[in-house]
Design an enzyme around this catalytic site. Structure first.
Site, PDB file in Angstrom:
ATOM      1  N   ASP A 188     -13.922 -39.099  16.069  1.00  0.00           N
ATOM      2  CA  ASP A 188     -12.483 -38.934  15.882  1.00  0.00           C
ATOM      3  C   ASP A 188     -11.810 -38.299  17.092  1.00  0.00           C
ATOM      4  OD1 ASP A 188     -13.939 -36.602  15.064  1.00  0.00           O
ATOM      5  OD2 ASP A 188     -12.163 -35.807  14.060  1.00  0.00           O
ATOM      6  N   HIS A 190     -19.194 -25.315  16.715  1.00  0.00           N
ATOM      7  CA  HIS A 190     -19.044 -26.550  15.958  1.00  0.00           C
ATOM      8  C   HIS A 190     -20.415 -27.185  15.790  1.00  0.00           C
ATOM      9  CE1 HIS A 190     -16.804 -29.681  14.081  1.00  0.00           C
ATOM     10  NE2 HIS A 190     -17.045 -30.594  14.997  1.00  0.00           N
ATOM     11  N   HIS A 210     -17.683 -36.153  18.862  1.00  0.00           N
ATOM     12  CA  HIS A 210     -17.427 -36.782  17.572  1.00  0.00           C
ATOM     13  C   HIS A 210     -16.433 -37.925  17.731  1.00  0.00           C
ATOM     14  CE1 HIS A 210     -18.963 -33.286  14.856  1.00  0.00           C
ATOM     15  NE2 HIS A 210     -19.841 -34.261  14.914  1.00  0.00           N
TER      16      HIS A 210
END
Length: 311
Positions: free
Chosen positions: A67, A141, A65
């Site tokens: 971030d 996740h 991801h």
């Protein structure tokens, strides 16, 4: 050993928090720097700290991801200009090599050191050296995500220097051999036993760092008896349904994981942008009701990871 939280926000940066990155300053004599995730702006956060880019020699990515990854190309580029000439090891899920090398190639970025990339394909040991063993454990996740368990090797016990002087052992190489547990022979033929002059080995520290995750069985494996658990706490107590929908955890779930695993200390990070710094005491208190040794990190928060008995 010291841990730094360069970014403690989830998803996107805010006025109060940058996105995720954690740095671990290793003990001397090497004093190297290991980093866990590098969201956008990580190198700017480093410049606000006492950490040195040239010391960075390993980067561990939990998942792909943005971030957690958008700061990687700039970080690698700047390292070339900051004295980082030795190899840099990069670990992460399958796809990390394509992501990083494509960004470097298409941007025409040149790095003047060796970049060694290891893609993780299964749980278990991913790295060993003289000081540490590192394991990766898959978490729950929306993308493949790993947590990292760092196990420091035991440290030789302290030498009894007064006793060494009494026995006539000259300072120098013989001290080193005795500290490593080797018996030595003096020029006069006397044998000095390491067990008589060195204390018992000191237990190495264990640091567990989760990526983004909902509660799952592997968190217990990751964190078992750790000196420090760093656990995401994107949401607050009572927001479990929303947290799990996006593959995240709440403050109380992080605290329960710490309690169940028998860790010494919990530091929470990766907070939703809905929470301001003024909300941190409330989030910390939620966790401390379950696990009193809980802390809520903020950007540039740092703490020493004490050995249970110093070397």
């Amino acid at each position: 050993m010291e841990i730094w939280f360069l970014g403690t926000g989830a998803g996107r940066p805010s006025k109060e928090r940058n996105v995720t990155s954690i740095a671990l300053r290793l003990p001397e004599p090497d004093g190297g720097l290991w980093m866990f995730d590098a969201g956008e702006g990580t190198q700017h956060q480093m410049m606000r700290s006492s950490l040195k880019m040239g010391k960075l020699n390993a980067l561990f990515i939990t998942h792909l991801h943005g971030d957690h990854t958008f700061g990687i190309p700039g970080l690698l580029s700047t390292r070339s200009y900051s004295g980082g000439k030795g190899p840099l090891r990069l670990f992460g899920p399958v796809g990390i090599e394509e992501m990083v090398r494509t960004a470097l190639r298409l941007s025409g970025t040149h790095i003047d050191y060796e970049l060694l990339i290891t893609e993780i394909k299964e749980d278990g040991v991913i790295h060993e050296d003289e000081r540490f063993v590192v394991e990766a454990w898959s978490l729950d996740h929306r993308l493949p995500c790993y947590g990292y368990r760092l196990m420091e090797r035991d440290c030789p016990g302290k030498l009894n220097t007064e006793r060494l002087k009494e026995l006539g052992v000259p300072a120098g190489p013989l001290y080193g051999k005795l500290k490593q547990g080797e018996d030595v022979q003096l020029p006069n033929g006397t044998t000095v036993c390491a067990a008589d002059v060195a204390g018992a080995p000191l237990k190495g520290r264990i640091i567990a760092i989760t990526g983004d995750t909902s509660p799952c069985a592997n968190i217990a494996r990751l964190a078992q008896n750790a000196d420090l658990l760093v656990h995401e706490a994107t949401f607050a107590e009572g927001q479990e349904e929303k947290a799990h929908e996006y593959g995240h955890s709440t403050t109380v779930e992080a605290a329960q994981a710490a309690k169940d695993a028998g860790v010494q200390q919990l530091i929470m990070t990766h907070f939703s942008s809905r929470f301001l710094l003024e909300d941190m005491p409330m989030l910390k208190e939620e966790a401390q009701r379950i696990f009193p040794q809980s802390e809520a990190a903020y950007d540039l928060f740092h703490a020493k990871i004490a050995r249970r008995s110093d070397c």
